[in-house]
Every structure is written in C-alpha cells, then in structure tokens.
Design a protein around this motif. Structure first.
Motif, PDB file in Angstrom:
ATOM      1  N   CYS A 239       0.841  -1.714  -0.006  1.00  0.00           N
ATOM      2  CA  CYS A 239       0.100  -0.137  -0.152  1.00  0.00           C
ATOM      3  C   CYS A 239       1.430   1.473   0.070  1.00  0.00           C
ATOM      4  O   CYS A 239       1.947   1.329   0.555  1.00  0.00           O
ATOM      5  N   ILE A 240       0.207   2.010  -0.540  1.00  0.00           N
ATOM      6  CA  ILE A 240       1.145   3.613  -0.902  1.00  0.00           C
ATOM      7  C   ILE A 240       0.284   4.492   0.400  1.00  0.00           C
ATOM      8  O   ILE A 240      -1.092   4.407  -0.197  1.00  0.00           O
ATOM      9  N   TYR A 241       1.118   5.520   1.026  1.00  0.00           N
ATOM     10  CA  TYR A 241       0.395   6.942   0.686  1.00  0.00           C
ATOM     11  C   TYR A 241       0.642   7.961   0.404  1.00  0.00           C
ATOM     12  O   TYR A 241       1.621   7.981   0.873  1.00  0.00           O
ATOM     13  N   TYR A 242      -0.005   8.977   0.582  1.00  0.00           N
ATOM     14  CA  TYR A 242       0.888   9.634  -1.030  1.00  0.00           C
ATOM     15  C   TYR A 242      -0.116  10.849  -0.406  1.00  0.00           C
ATOM     16  O   TYR A 242      -0.992  11.065   0.104  1.00  0.00           O
ATOM     17  N   ASN A 243       0.543  11.899   0.406  1.00  0.00           N
ATOM     18  CA  ASN A 243       0.558  12.910   0.601  1.00  0.00           C
ATOM     19  C   ASN A 243       0.190  14.543   0.172  1.00  0.00           C
ATOM     20  O   ASN A 243       0.837  14.609  -0.835  1.00  0.00           O
TER      21      ASN A 243
END
Length: 280
Positions: A239-243
């Motif tokens: 999973c990627i978390y993108y600000n």
C-alpha cells in the motif's frame, strides 16, 4: 496520523471469516464459509462479539452486508438487502438489480451502493434513519456525464463519499458527494505520473498476475481526509500513502501478500455492546 507520520495499529482481536464493514469502531462480520447466515457485530477494542438474528436466506447472503448509525434515533442498523427489524427479525428492503451488492461504501448515517461495471453512472444511497433511497447520477467536473467505461473508485471520509474517476493509470479526478443532498463537487485532481519511478523502486516481487505496462494502483481510502490518500498496488501486497498537499509518498507492506484485499474506513471506539460478554 501522528505528527505527519503514519502509525499502523494491529488489532488484538479474533475476527470471523469476513469483515463486511466498519461503523464507529464496530465491525460487521460473518462466518462466510461455515455458517453463511450468521452475522456478528464486533468491537475489536473491547474484544466483544454480538450475534445478530440468523440471516434467513443463505443463497441471498452472497450480497454484501452493511452497517451504519442513525444519529437521531441512536440506533445501529444492519442492511443486507434485508434489514433487521425491532422484533429481531429481518424485513426486506429492495434495491435495483443493476447495483452490485459487493460494491458498497458507508458514511455517517448512509449506505451507498455503486452500479455494476460497466454501467457505473449512478450511486444509490440509503438513509438509515428514514430508510429511504436516493439515486445520484455521477458527473465529472462541470456536470459532464460520466463515461461508462471510466474506472471509478469509492472511499468514505466518515461523513461523505468520495468518488475517484481515473484519467490515467496514476491520475484521478476526485469528487465529494454530500450524503444528505447528493450534491457533487470536485475537490482535487491527483496526478502521480511523475512519481511512477519512485513507486517502482520499492515494489517487492509480485504475487500472481501483473498487468502489462507496469504496476497498477487504485485508491482505497483516506487518512485524516483530505490530507493523505492510501492506494493499493495490485498483485504486489503493498500500500502507498500519498500526501496530497506535499506530494510526499511512502509505503507499507501488507502482512498477508494476497492478490486481493478488502479495505474499510475504521476508527477505534469503546462503544459497549449491551447483552454480550467479552470474547474468551
């Protein structure tokens, strides 16, 4: 979110086979393989399980069960095409056949069904307080009708529904649908095309089939909406978390690297379930 960083919490709770939905920290579960008609409400914070009346039709249980909270009456309501009545029996709520039972999203006081692919131009919303339905046509920015072939993703912010319309493999037009009125407005456009090389740098060995042309990602939910968007990389167990504001990107590896996962909006809660005891 903790001072700009993502903290991952592992819930110390024994769950059933399938977790259908989450509402105010409570989870709706079922023993899908052994007792397909059994539904349970679970609070993972207190490790309590509360059994609901047995679902009357196992064949119909292929639908996705949902739960939402009616604030005015202070009642949690479970809907699985049929809904639980005050006499501890199920009563029927009909929805149109074109809506996919597995494609559901819950927001505060509402349950939303999305139409089956490739139709996908409307959302059907159930107000759990009044038990009335509303159908909303999904349009793009400026009110243009949404093309049937567009890839769409749905995620809850807690109090509203966000709809992601894919413009390419790594860019989306994001709209917010107000649950009470069905009003749609564009909130942001997310374009991660320039970040593709960074994404490929941390990808592990794929699990199963890999799409031609490189990795494929899809939005799965928000953390501290609208600050951080979480995306899943298909077939990689990542999973990627993108600000969205700073465009910073990071990732975490899922503990179970299966090809398919189910993602739910969840908050911790100490709501006590009357009439049941803590699990042993």
């Amino acid at each position: 979110m903790n001072r700009g960083r993502i903290d991952i919490t592992r819930l110390n709770c024994v769950t059933k086979t399938v977790v259908w939905t989450s509402c105010n920290g409570l989870m709706l579960e079922s023993d899908f393989f052994e007792n397909r008609g059994d539904l349970y409400v679970t609070n993972p914070a207190t490790n309590q399980h509360f059994a609901l009346p047995r679902f009357p039709c196992e064949e119909g249980f292929r639908c996705c069960a949902c739960m939402s909270y009616a604030e005015a009456s202070k009642q949690y309501k479970v809907s699985a095409i049929l809904t639980v009545g005050v006499d501890k029996s199920w009563r029927e709520l009909r929805i149109k056949d074109t809506y996919g039972p597995y494609h559901t999203t819950t927001t505060r006081g509402f349950i939303h069904w999305q139409q089956n692919y490739p139709i996908g131009t409307h959302v059907l919303s159930l107000n759990v307080e009044t038990e009335t339905f509303r159908e909303t046509r999904i349009t793009t920015d400026g009110g243009r009708r949404l093309e049937k072939e567009s890839d769409k993703y749905y995620a809850s912010t807690g109090d509203a529904l966000t709809i992601f319309v894919a413009r390419s493999e790594f860019s989306w037009e994001v709209m917010r649908m107000e649950s009470e009125t069905g009003e749609l407005r564009k909130v942001v456009k997310i374009d991660m095309e320039a970040r593709l090389s960074k994404i490929e740098d941390f990808l592990p060995k794929p699990v199963g089939y890999v799409y031609q042309g490189g990795p494929r990602v899809g939005p799965v939910g928000w953390i501290n909406y609208p600050e951080v968007l979480v995306l899943w990389v298909y077939s990689y167990g990542v999973c990627i978390y993108y600000n969205v504001r700073t465009q910073e990107i990071s990732y975490f590896t899922l503990e179970y690297p299966y090809r398919y996962h189910r993602f739910l909006f969840h908050i911790n809660s100490l709501v006590w379930l009357d009439g049941c005891s803590a699990a042993s």
